[in-house]
Design an enzyme around this catalytic site. Structure first.
Site, PDB file in Angstrom:
ATOM      1  N   ASP A  96       0.781  -1.239   0.000  1.00  0.00           N
ATOM      2  CA  ASP A  96       0.000   0.000   0.000  1.00  0.00           C
ATOM      3  C   ASP A  96       0.809   1.283   0.000  1.00  0.00           C
ATOM      4  OD1 ASP A  96       1.100   0.029   2.504  1.00  0.00           O
ATOM      5  OD2 ASP A  96      -0.729  -0.592   3.536  1.00  0.00           O
ATOM      6  N   GLU A 118      -0.692  -8.973  -1.183  1.00  0.00           N
ATOM      7  CA  GLU A 118      -1.400  -8.335  -0.060  1.00  0.00           C
ATOM      8  C   GLU A 118      -2.511  -7.415  -0.583  1.00  0.00           C
ATOM      9  OE1 GLU A 118      -0.033  -5.361   3.104  1.00  0.00           O
ATOM     10  OE2 GLU A 118       0.526  -7.250   4.048  1.00  0.00           O
ATOM     11  N   GLU A 132      -2.106   5.280   2.604  1.00  0.00           N
ATOM     12  CA  GLU A 132      -2.034   3.860   2.235  1.00  0.00           C
ATOM     13  C   GLU A 132      -3.377   3.288   1.767  1.00  0.00           C
ATOM     14  OE1 GLU A 132      -0.605   5.135   4.949  1.00  0.00           O
ATOM     15  OE2 GLU A 132       1.528   4.644   4.792  1.00  0.00           O
ATOM     16  N   HIS A 208       5.214   5.318  13.808  1.00  0.00           N
ATOM     17  CA  HIS A 208       5.696   6.192  12.726  1.00  0.00           C
ATOM     18  C   HIS A 208       4.603   6.685  11.801  1.00  0.00           C
ATOM     19  CE1 HIS A 208       5.298   3.365   9.312  1.00  0.00           C
ATOM     20  NE2 HIS A 208       5.470   2.447  10.232  1.00  0.00           N
ATOM     21  N   ARG A 210       1.981   8.497   9.613  1.00  0.00           N
ATOM     22  CA  ARG A 210       1.840   9.900   9.242  1.00  0.00           C
ATOM     23  C   ARG A 210       0.706  10.586  10.010  1.00  0.00           C
ATOM     24  NH1 ARG A 210       3.366  12.711   4.356  1.00  0.00           N
ATOM     25  NH2 ARG A 210       4.693  10.954   3.873  1.00  0.00           N
ATOM     26  N   HIS A 241      12.403   5.040  13.960  1.00  0.00           N
ATOM     27  CA  HIS A 241      12.246   5.144  12.504  1.00  0.00           C
ATOM     28  C   HIS A 241      13.210   6.209  11.998  1.00  0.00           C
ATOM     29  CE1 HIS A 241      10.055   5.572   8.659  1.00  0.00           C
ATOM     30  NE2 HIS A 241       9.599   4.361   8.927  1.00  0.00           N
TER      31      HIS A 241
HETATM   32  N1  UDP Z   1      10.759  -3.952  11.527  1.00  0.00           N
HETATM   33  C1  UDP Z   1      12.129  -4.236  11.530  1.00  0.00           C
HETATM   34  N2  UDP Z   1      12.940  -3.465  12.316  1.00  0.00           N
HETATM   35  C2  UDP Z   1      12.479  -2.430  13.079  1.00  0.00           C
HETATM   36  C3  UDP Z   1      11.089  -2.155  13.055  1.00  0.00           C
HETATM   37  C4  UDP Z   1      10.256  -2.930  12.265  1.00  0.00           C
HETATM   38  O1  UDP Z   1      12.594  -5.151  10.858  1.00  0.00           O
HETATM   39  O2  UDP Z   1      13.284  -1.775  13.767  1.00  0.00           O
HETATM   40  C5  UDP Z   1       9.873  -4.749  10.646  1.00  0.00           C
HETATM   41  C6  UDP Z   1       8.669  -5.366  11.316  1.00  0.00           C
HETATM   42  O3  UDP Z   1       8.946  -6.645  11.793  1.00  0.00           O
HETATM   43  C7  UDP Z   1       7.643  -5.403  10.198  1.00  0.00           C
HETATM   44  C8  UDP Z   1       8.013  -4.214   9.357  1.00  0.00           C
HETATM   45  O4  UDP Z   1       9.342  -3.866   9.689  1.00  0.00           O
HETATM   46  O5  UDP Z   1       7.771  -6.554   9.397  1.00  0.00           O
HETATM   47  C9  UDP Z   1       7.068  -3.098   9.669  1.00  0.00           C
HETATM   48  O6  UDP Z   1       7.492  -1.951   9.087  1.00  0.00           O
HETATM   49  P1  UDP Z   1       6.754  -0.558   9.301  1.00  0.00           P
HETATM   50  O7  UDP Z   1       6.264  -0.459  10.714  1.00  0.00           O
HETATM   51  O8  UDP Z   1       7.719   0.463   8.809  1.00  0.00           O
HETATM   52  O9  UDP Z   1       5.574  -0.605   8.272  1.00  0.00           O
HETATM   53  P2  UDP Z   1       4.058  -1.078   8.289  1.00  0.00           P
HETATM   54  O10 UDP Z   1       4.008  -2.496   8.744  1.00  0.00           O
HETATM   55  O11 UDP Z   1       3.310  -0.163   9.190  1.00  0.00           O
HETATM   56  O12 UDP Z   1       3.622  -0.931   6.873  1.00  0.00           O
END
Ligand code: UDP
Length: 371
Positions: A96, A118, A132, A208, A210, A241
């Site tokens: 997304d 997904e 997203e 993180h 937005r 982040h």
């Molecule tokens: N993740 C990671 N290291 C970190 C924080 C998150 O590998 O320090 C992984 C987490 O396991 C997940 C993904 O990153 O698979 C999530 O990323 P993010 O939170 O940026 O995005 P979202 O899932 O909200 O799209």
């Protein structure tokens, strides 16, 4: 030989596309290219590297304080140029992000079939998560193959008029990624941050989104400080982040708790998985973490008002707490102080996001498409 390009722009796309890339690469009927747009730089490359993948093409689009307009336009142009110079039979996008949508559009303009990994997740509110939800809806308008993690996601697609024959229920590829890493993590040393944790109750936090930037994020940090005041034994592990809008606020808001807060750079995926499995619970606004927490049977307090992953809440370990300071504090303390409450949450989990075979199912669907 069929040419397939897998396009990724951010860390979650890399983690969730990695098992698909590995699966397709093992098939000699396919020539697989990994294209990184560089919407994120370090976090994206690190995540691919955790799975032993190096991008074949990197568009390096990232700029400091990049706008959504800039990301979308650069991905559209960059991917478009790549596709003009390297004719493909299929492109695969994930999830997304602005990369997902803009890369799909580049494929659409060239009549190249698009597979959406997904697909079908919906919060049914275009502002949450932003942008997203719009990226998902727009991508699904122009995609050709839909890999829906769950039945509910497939139903969303059907209700939008997408043909049943184009939809495949696969489970979520993040579970494939997680199982792969869990296997490889066996026998590895404890991550460095564990030296300060020892046997204290650990809470992993990531934030993180937005829509939480600014005052909301400050409120979330205030809830963390409330928990520390109530339970001085806990340790919050906060991998920050890379976005300064997020990291500066969190660091500043929690700077007075050096004995209770460990800040780190974004963790590599094996260490992050270790941290999740070692935590009492996770506090997060991430989408992927909701799915991973379910597979690890860890409670996750979801700091959002809506989730496009209802299975995490209905069948899993997710608790939708929103972003209000008092609500986050109350739930966190309840889990820490009431073992029966914790047990009740853990007992309802039935692994809603798949069994680690999503990328195999996607591979089979793609083979069928080329028959
Ligand atoms: N993740 C990671 N290291 C970190 C924080 C998150 O590998 O320090 C992984 C987490 O396991 C997940 C993904 O990153 O698979 C999530 O990323 P993010 O939170 O940026 O995005 P979202 O899932 O909200 O799209």
């Amino acid at each position: 030989m069929k040419k397939i390009t897998c396009i990724v722009g951010t860390r979650p796309e890399a983690i969730k596309m990695a098992p698909v890339i590995k699966e397709l690469r093992a098939d000699e009927n396919f020539l697989v290219t990994t294209l990184a747009t560089g919407q994120h730089t370090d976090m994206l490359i690190q995540a691919l590297d955790d799975f032993g993948i190096k991008p074949d093409v990197d568009l390096h689009i990232m700029r400091s304080k990049q706008s959504l307009d800039y990301v979308t336009a650069s991905v559209l142009q960059g991917v478009g140029q790549f596709l003009d110079e390297n004719k493909q039979d299929l492109i695969l996008v994930h999830g997304d992000t602005s990369t997902t949508f803009a890369a799909s559009l580049a494929g659409f303009y060239r009549h190249i079939p698009i597979g959406h990994v997904e697909a079908g997740l919906r919060s049914h509110n275009l502002s949450l998560p932003f942008p997203e939800e719009a990226n998902r809806v727009l991508t699904d308008k122009i995609a050709d193959l839909f890999f829906a993690p769950n039945k509910g996601d497939a139903e969303n697609l059907l209700s939008e008029g997408i043909g049943r024959e184009k939809i495949f229920i696969t489970g979520n590829t993040v579970i494939d990624a997680l199982y792969d890493i869990l296997k490889r993590r066996e026998g590895m040393n404890e991550p460095e941050f564990m030296q300060s944790v020892k046997s204290r109750p650990l809470i992993l936090m990531t934030a993180h989104r937005r829509e939480s930037w600014g005052e909301t994020l400050k409120g979330i940090c205030a809830a963390v400080s409330d928990v520390i005041h109530e339970r001085s034994d806990v340790i919050f592990l906060i991998p920050l982040h890379k976005n300064p809008v997020v990291r500066d606020v969190i660091r500043e808001s929690l700077k007075d708790f050096p004995d209770n807060v460990i800040f780190t750079e974004p963790l590599n995926y094996p260490d992050f998985v270790y941290a999740m499995s070692r935590s009492v619970f996770i506090l997060s606004d991430s989408g992927g973490v909701q799915e991973e927490a379910s597979a690890l049977n860890k409670p996750v307090l979801i700091m959002r008002t809506l989730s496009e992953r209802p299975e995490a809440i209905t069948h899993g370990t997710g608790l939708l707490v929103g972003t209000e300071r008092s609500k986050i504090f109350t739930e966190a303390i309840k889990i820490l102080n009431e073992p029966e409450y914790l047990q009740k949450i853990l007992a309802k989990n039935i692994m809603p996001f798949g069994d680690g075979t999503a990328s195999k199912t996607i591979h089979e669907a793609i083979m069928k498409m080329f028959e």
